[in-house]
Design a protein around this motif. Sequence first.
Motif, PDB file in Angstrom:
ATOM      1  N   LYS A 280      13.084  16.763 -97.297  1.00  0.00           N
ATOM      2  CA  LYS A 280      13.539  17.572 -98.429  1.00  0.00           C
ATOM      3  C   LYS A 280      12.922  17.124 -99.750  1.00  0.00           C
ATOM      4  CE  LYS A 280      17.870  18.497 -96.098  1.00  0.00           C
ATOM      5  NZ  LYS A 280      19.299  18.224 -96.039  1.00  0.00           N
ATOM      6  N   LEU A 281      12.635  15.830 -99.865  1.00  0.00           N
ATOM      7  CA  LEU A 281      12.139  15.290-101.128  1.00  0.00           C
ATOM      8  C   LEU A 281      10.634  15.512-101.309  1.00  0.00           C
ATOM      9  CD1 LEU A 281      13.050  13.731-103.649  1.00  0.00           C
ATOM     10  CD2 LEU A 281      12.543  11.621-102.416  1.00  0.00           C
ATOM     11  N   LYS A 282       9.856  15.335-100.253  1.00  0.00           N
ATOM     12  CA  LYS A 282       8.398  15.432-100.382  1.00  0.00           C
ATOM     13  C   LYS A 282       7.919  16.730-101.032  1.00  0.00           C
ATOM     14  CE  LYS A 282       6.527  12.117 -97.134  1.00  0.00           C
ATOM     15  NZ  LYS A 282       5.654  11.918 -95.977  1.00  0.00           N
ATOM     16  N   PRO A 283       8.468  17.893-100.672  1.00  0.00           N
ATOM     17  CA  PRO A 283       8.012  19.126-101.329  1.00  0.00           C
ATOM     18  C   PRO A 283       8.317  19.180-102.826  1.00  0.00           C
ATOM     19  CG  PRO A 283       9.183  19.639 -99.297  1.00  0.00           C
ATOM     20  CD  PRO A 283       9.384  18.175 -99.570  1.00  0.00           C
ATOM     21  N   MET A 284       9.246  18.358-103.282  1.00  0.00           N
ATOM     22  CA  MET A 284       9.626  18.332-104.694  1.00  0.00           C
ATOM     23  C   MET A 284       8.725  17.433-105.537  1.00  0.00           C
ATOM     24  SD  MET A 284      13.750  17.891-104.163  1.00  0.00           S
ATOM     25  CE  MET A 284      14.150  17.984-105.907  1.00  0.00           C
TER      26      MET A 284
ATOM     27  N   LYS B   7       5.395  15.519-107.202  1.00  0.00           N
ATOM     28  CA  LYS B   7       4.020  15.544-107.692  1.00  0.00           C
ATOM     29  C   LYS B   7       3.324  14.252-107.294  1.00  0.00           C
ATOM     30  CE  LYS B   7       3.249  17.062-111.869  1.00  0.00           C
ATOM     31  NZ  LYS B   7       3.153  17.159-113.340  1.00  0.00           N
ATOM     32  N   GLY B   8       4.096  13.165-107.221  1.00  0.00           N
ATOM     33  CA  GLY B   8       3.530  11.877-106.850  1.00  0.00           C
ATOM     34  C   GLY B   8       4.607  10.813-106.755  1.00  0.00           C
ATOM     35  N   SER B   9       4.186   9.652-106.229  1.00  0.00           N
ATOM     36  CA  SER B   9       5.090   8.523-106.138  1.00  0.00           C
ATOM     37  C   SER B   9       4.271   7.236-106.148  1.00  0.00           C
ATOM     38  CB  SER B   9       5.956   8.591-104.870  1.00  0.00           C
ATOM     39  OG  SER B   9       5.150   8.520-103.723  1.00  0.00           O
ATOM     40  N   ALA B  10       4.944   6.138-106.397  1.00  0.00           N
ATOM     41  CA  ALA B  10       4.325   4.815-106.372  1.00  0.00           C
ATOM     42  C   ALA B  10       5.381   3.845-105.862  1.00  0.00           C
ATOM     43  CB  ALA B  10       3.859   4.403-107.771  1.00  0.00           C
ATOM     44  N   ALA B  11       4.933   2.808-105.160  1.00  0.00           N
ATOM     45  CA  ALA B  11       5.888   1.855-104.580  1.00  0.00           C
ATOM     46  C   ALA B  11       5.457   0.426-104.823  1.00  0.00           C
ATOM     47  CB  ALA B  11       6.020   2.103-103.074  1.00  0.00           C
TER      48      ALA B  11
ATOM     49  N   PHE C  29       9.314   8.105-108.457  1.00  0.00           N
ATOM     50  CA  PHE C  29       9.018   9.485-108.093  1.00  0.00           C
ATOM     51  C   PHE C  29       8.721  10.309-109.339  1.00  0.00           C
ATOM     52  CE2 PHE C  29      12.044   7.902-104.915  1.00  0.00           C
ATOM     53  CZ  PHE C  29      11.328   8.132-103.748  1.00  0.00           C
ATOM     54  N   LYS C  30       7.660  11.108-109.250  1.00  0.00           N
ATOM     55  CA  LYS C  30       7.330  12.075-110.293  1.00  0.00           C
ATOM     56  C   LYS C  30       7.513  13.453-109.661  1.00  0.00           C
ATOM     57  CE  LYS C  30       4.297  10.961-113.333  1.00  0.00           C
ATOM     58  NZ  LYS C  30       4.806  10.935-114.683  1.00  0.00           N
TER      59      LYS C  30
ATOM     60  N   ALA D  51      13.672   6.376-110.223  1.00  0.00           N
ATOM     61  CA  ALA D  51      13.368   5.102-109.563  1.00  0.00           C
ATOM     62  C   ALA D  51      14.396   4.864-108.465  1.00  0.00           C
ATOM     63  CB  ALA D  51      13.412   3.950-110.558  1.00  0.00           C
ATOM     64  N   LEU D  52      13.892   4.439-107.307  1.00  0.00           N
ATOM     65  CA  LEU D  52      14.741   4.066-106.180  1.00  0.00           C
ATOM     66  C   LEU D  52      14.525   2.589-105.910  1.00  0.00           C
ATOM     67  CD1 LEU D  52      16.450   4.683-103.574  1.00  0.00           C
ATOM     68  CD2 LEU D  52      14.243   5.074-102.436  1.00  0.00           C
ATOM     69  N   ILE D  53      15.617   1.825-105.867  1.00  0.00           N
ATOM     70  CA  ILE D  53      15.541   0.406-105.528  1.00  0.00           C
ATOM     71  C   ILE D  53      16.404   0.202-104.294  1.00  0.00           C
ATOM     72  CG2 ILE D  53      15.975  -1.956-106.285  1.00  0.00           C
ATOM     73  CD1 ILE D  53      15.760  -0.865-109.192  1.00  0.00           C
ATOM     74  N   THR D  54      15.775  -0.298-103.225  1.00  0.00           N
ATOM     75  CA  THR D  54      16.496  -0.564-101.984  1.00  0.00           C
ATOM     76  C   THR D  54      16.267  -2.003-101.567  1.00  0.00           C
ATOM     77  OG1 THR D  54      14.626   0.325-100.722  1.00  0.00           O
ATOM     78  CG2 THR D  54      16.456   1.817-101.144  1.00  0.00           C
ATOM     79  N   LYS D  55      17.244  -2.566-100.868  1.00  0.00           N
ATOM     80  CA  LYS D  55      17.169  -3.968-100.426  1.00  0.00           C
ATOM     81  C   LYS D  55      17.480  -4.044 -98.936  1.00  0.00           C
ATOM     82  CE  LYS D  55      17.699  -5.985-104.827  1.00  0.00           C
ATOM     83  NZ  LYS D  55      16.616  -6.794-105.248  1.00  0.00           N
ATOM     84  N   PHE D  56      16.742  -4.943 -98.275  1.00  0.00           N
ATOM     85  CA  PHE D  56      16.850  -5.151 -96.835  1.00  0.00           C
ATOM     86  C   PHE D  56      16.849  -6.647 -96.563  1.00  0.00           C
ATOM     87  CE2 PHE D  56      14.671  -1.263 -97.851  1.00  0.00           C
ATOM     88  CZ  PHE D  56      15.306  -0.319 -97.057  1.00  0.00           C
ATOM     89  N   ASP D  57      17.333  -7.037 -95.399  1.00  0.00           N
ATOM     90  CA  ASP D  57      17.320  -8.453 -95.036  1.00  0.00           C
ATOM     91  C   ASP D  57      15.905  -8.968 -94.808  1.00  0.00           C
ATOM     92  OD1 ASP D  57      20.064  -8.851 -95.224  1.00  0.00           O
ATOM     93  OD2 ASP D  57      20.409  -8.347 -93.109  1.00  0.00           O
TER      94      ASP D  57
END
Length: 96
Positions: free
Chosen positions: A81-85, A87-91, A8-9, A54-60
């Motif tokens: 709540k996060l989207k308005p904050m 400038k950009g993101s990458a995944a 997230f930027k 950076a967000l790191i999430t894990k799923f089955d």
Amino acid sequence: MFTHIVFFKLNEPDELHVQQAKNLLLAMEGQIPMLKALEVGVDLLHTERSYDIALITKFDCKADLDAYQVHPYHVNNVLAKLKPMLKGSAAVDYEL
């Protein structure tokens, strides 16, 4: 194990907004059953290439990631709540 990583930027990457965004992400822990692991890191180097968080999430499996994406807590308490904050993101998403 399916891993979902998002960078997230922020529009305003000052200490207050970075901490607010980090807290929003960390608050998902225990709220979304299919979310098996959650890690949030804040950038320390602040280089030209850096993202702020950076967000790191894990799923089955990918189906669990898909369910997470539309889970009411994720949509209403995080994305809304996060989207308005942002400038950009990458995944990056991968499976091991």
